[in-house]
Scaffold this motif. Structure first.
Motif, PDB file in Angstrom:
ATOM      1  N   VAL A 109      18.129  -0.275 -76.158  1.00  0.00           N
ATOM      2  CA  VAL A 109      17.613   0.904 -75.443  1.00  0.00           C
ATOM      3  C   VAL A 109      16.910   0.480 -74.155  1.00  0.00           C
ATOM      4  N   LEU A 110      16.059  -0.536 -74.240  1.00  0.00           N
ATOM      5  CA  LEU A 110      15.336  -1.003 -73.054  1.00  0.00           C
ATOM      6  C   LEU A 110      16.295  -1.568 -72.016  1.00  0.00           C
ATOM      7  N   ALA A 111      17.305  -2.297 -72.479  1.00  0.00           N
ATOM      8  CA  ALA A 111      18.262  -2.895 -71.546  1.00  0.00           C
ATOM      9  C   ALA A 111      19.053  -1.831 -70.793  1.00  0.00           C
ATOM     10  N   SER A 112      19.306  -0.683 -71.431  1.00  0.00           N
ATOM     11  CA  SER A 112      20.062   0.374 -70.754  1.00  0.00           C
ATOM     12  C   SER A 112      19.315   0.855 -69.511  1.00  0.00           C
ATOM     13  N   GLY A 113      17.990   0.989 -69.622  1.00  0.00           N
ATOM     14  CA  GLY A 113      17.212   1.406 -68.459  1.00  0.00           C
ATOM     15  C   GLY A 113      17.177   0.339 -67.378  1.00  0.00           C
ATOM     16  N   LEU A 114      17.025  -0.918 -67.780  1.00  0.00           N
ATOM     17  CA  LEU A 114      16.996  -2.009 -66.802  1.00  0.00           C
ATOM     18  C   LEU A 114      18.336  -2.123 -66.068  1.00  0.00           C
TER      19      LEU A 114
ATOM     20  N   ALA B 267      21.655  -1.482 -61.277  1.00  0.00           N
ATOM     21  CA  ALA B 267      22.918  -1.039 -60.684  1.00  0.00           C
ATOM     22  C   ALA B 267      22.706  -0.026 -59.574  1.00  0.00           C
ATOM     23  N   GLU B 268      21.647   0.778 -59.681  1.00  0.00           N
ATOM     24  CA  GLU B 268      21.395   1.821 -58.680  1.00  0.00           C
ATOM     25  C   GLU B 268      19.920   1.812 -58.283  1.00  0.00           C
ATOM     26  N   PRO B 269      19.547   0.949 -57.327  1.00  0.00           N
ATOM     27  CA  PRO B 269      18.152   0.931 -56.869  1.00  0.00           C
ATOM     28  C   PRO B 269      17.734   2.304 -56.341  1.00  0.00           C
ATOM     29  N   GLN B 270      16.462   2.624 -56.540  1.00  0.00           N
ATOM     30  CA  GLN B 270      15.928   3.928 -56.151  1.00  0.00           C
ATOM     31  C   GLN B 270      16.636   5.079 -56.864  1.00  0.00           C
ATOM     32  N   MET B 271      17.011   4.830 -58.095  1.00  0.00           N
ATOM     33  CA  MET B 271      17.627   5.883 -58.900  1.00  0.00           C
ATOM     34  C   MET B 271      16.629   7.018 -59.108  1.00  0.00           C
ATOM     35  N   PRO B 272      17.063   8.270 -59.039  1.00  0.00           N
ATOM     36  CA  PRO B 272      16.143   9.381 -59.312  1.00  0.00           C
ATOM     37  C   PRO B 272      15.573   9.287 -60.727  1.00  0.00           C
TER      38      PRO B 272
ATOM     39  N   LYS C 170      17.482  11.084 -63.472  1.00  0.00           N
ATOM     40  CA  LYS C 170      18.707  10.429 -63.900  1.00  0.00           C
ATOM     41  C   LYS C 170      18.391   9.267 -64.834  1.00  0.00           C
ATOM     42  N   LEU C 171      17.323   8.513 -64.527  1.00  0.00           N
ATOM     43  CA  LEU C 171      16.922   7.411 -65.401  1.00  0.00           C
ATOM     44  C   LEU C 171      16.493   7.934 -66.768  1.00  0.00           C
ATOM     45  N   ARG C 172      15.814   9.062 -66.779  1.00  0.00           N
ATOM     46  CA  ARG C 172      15.424   9.657 -68.054  1.00  0.00           C
ATOM     47  C   ARG C 172      16.664  10.015 -68.883  1.00  0.00           C
ATOM     48  N   MET C 173      17.699  10.506 -68.205  1.00  0.00           N
ATOM     49  CA  MET C 173      18.932  10.833 -68.914  1.00  0.00           C
ATOM     50  C   MET C 173      19.590   9.580 -69.477  1.00  0.00           C
ATOM     51  N   VAL C 174      19.479   8.460 -68.756  1.00  0.00           N
ATOM     52  CA  VAL C 174      20.023   7.194 -69.261  1.00  0.00           C
ATOM     53  C   VAL C 174      19.334   6.808 -70.565  1.00  0.00           C
TER      54      VAL C 174
ATOM     55  N   MET D 139       8.719   2.341 -71.208  1.00  0.00           N
ATOM     56  CA  MET D 139       9.600   1.620 -70.290  1.00  0.00           C
ATOM     57  C   MET D 139       9.928   2.473 -69.080  1.00  0.00           C
ATOM     58  N   LEU D 140      10.109   3.762 -69.287  1.00  0.00           N
ATOM     59  CA  LEU D 140      10.361   4.668 -68.165  1.00  0.00           C
ATOM     60  C   LEU D 140       9.185   4.666 -67.204  1.00  0.00           C
ATOM     61  N   GLY D 141       7.962   4.684 -67.737  1.00  0.00           N
ATOM     62  CA  GLY D 141       6.786   4.615 -66.873  1.00  0.00           C
ATOM     63  C   GLY D 141       6.733   3.328 -66.071  1.00  0.00           C
ATOM     64  N   GLN D 142       7.190   2.230 -66.691  1.00  0.00           N
ATOM     65  CA  GLN D 142       7.209   0.945 -65.987  1.00  0.00           C
ATOM     66  C   GLN D 142       8.231   0.952 -64.861  1.00  0.00           C
ATOM     67  N   LEU D 143       9.371   1.581 -65.100  1.00  0.00           N
ATOM     68  CA  LEU D 143      10.453   1.540 -64.122  1.00  0.00           C
ATOM     69  C   LEU D 143      10.327   2.612 -63.046  1.00  0.00           C
ATOM     70  N   ARG D 144       9.305   3.453 -63.124  1.00  0.00           N
ATOM     71  CA  ARG D 144       9.142   4.509 -62.116  1.00  0.00           C
ATOM     72  C   ARG D 144       8.979   3.929 -60.709  1.00  0.00           C
ATOM     73  N   ARG D 145       8.433   2.730 -60.634  1.00  0.00           N
ATOM     74  CA  ARG D 145       8.221   2.122 -59.312  1.00  0.00           C
ATOM     75  C   ARG D 145       9.544   1.812 -58.619  1.00  0.00           C
ATOM     76  N   TYR D 146      10.637   1.726 -59.420  1.00  0.00           N
ATOM     77  CA  TYR D 146      11.935   1.432 -58.841  1.00  0.00           C
ATOM     78  C   TYR D 146      12.770   2.688 -58.640  1.00  0.00           C
ATOM     79  N   THR D 147      12.174   3.858 -58.861  1.00  0.00           N
ATOM     80  CA  THR D 147      12.925   5.101 -58.753  1.00  0.00           C
ATOM     81  C   THR D 147      12.365   5.973 -57.646  1.00  0.00           C
ATOM     82  N   THR D 148      13.094   7.055 -57.405  1.00  0.00           N
ATOM     83  CA  THR D 148      12.605   8.070 -56.462  1.00  0.00           C
ATOM     84  C   THR D 148      12.244   9.311 -57.269  1.00  0.00           C
ATOM     85  N   ALA D 149      11.389  10.127 -56.733  1.00  0.00           N
ATOM     86  CA  ALA D 149      10.950  11.331 -57.445  1.00  0.00           C
ATOM     87  C   ALA D 149      12.090  12.327 -57.588  1.00  0.00           C
TER      88      ALA D 149
END
Length: 206
Positions: free
Chosen positions: A73-78, A83-88, A91-95, A196-206
């Motif tokens: 599960v964690l690897a899917s988010g990473l 694969a898509e820097p600055q992912m919304p 969309k990451l939540r859906m992943v 993990m989603l909270g950690q990866l928010r820095r790599y996403t866009t709002a």
């Protein structure tokens, strides 16, 4: 034991098959639903620490996915963020949600079969009882009854009823137990994915 099977007649064979399958599934579920295989201790903290400054290398993410269900599960988010820097963020939540559904599917593997056995075993026992009753009535003739056939019919009816309950009760108990374990694991996986989603928010866009 063989004498009991003979006394129970041919309706006992489907029940014996159900008992073997149920025992195999219970052993498999005990092995597969161990916490160490689903949610290894400290794995989440280690992944959060590694990804705090930068995303881990793809090779490390692959090893993480092979580690456990939590790692998958964690690897899917990473992988998605790599694969898509600055992912919304949506969309990451859906992943993570899709990965969670896959995890639930794996956790619930064979549970329908075990539940079916718990439901069907008493019905198979009842079927054996009906077969025994038919033999009992068949032993009654106008000229008198056949004691041997009467005794055999009673044996079929009683043994099949008993075997059906002996299989259904443990199968149902273990089914309920495994359901509880699965629900606990799902809640913990959801909490880990949220962190993990909270950690990866820095790599996403709002």
């Amino acid at each position: 034991m063989f004498s009991i099977i003979q006394a129970a007649g041919w309706p006992i064979w489907p029940l014996l098959l159900c008992s073997v399958v149920a025992l195999a599934l219970i052993i498999e579920r005990f092995t597969s639903l161990r916490t160490s295989r689903i949610l290894p201790p400290r794995l989440l903290e280690e992944v959060l620490n590694v990804s705090a400054q930068q995303l881990p290398a793809p090779e490390m993410v692959d090893r993480l996915a092979e580690n456990s269900l939590l790692g998958e599960v964690l690897a899917s988010g990473l992988r998605a963020v790599t694969a898509e820097p600055q992912m919304p963020e949506g969309k990451l939540r859906m992943v993570f949600e899709f990965a969670g559904r896959r995890a639930v599917h794996q956790l619930e593997r064979y549970m329908n079969t075990l539940g079916t056995i718990a439901t069907a075993a008493p019905l198979l026992g009842l079927f054996g009882t009906v077969v025994g009753m038919i033999e009992i009535f068949g032993s009654q003739t106008p000229g008198g009854g056949n004691p041997a056939q009467l005794a055999h019919g009673i044996s079929i009816a009683l043994y099949n009823t008993a075997f059906g309950l002996m299989i259904a009760i443990p199968a149902l108990m273990f089914y309920r137990y495994f359901r509880g374990r699965i629900e606990e694991h799902v809640l913990e996986l959801e909490a880990a994915a949220d962190r993990m989603l909270g950690q990866l928010r820095r790599y996403t866009t709002a």
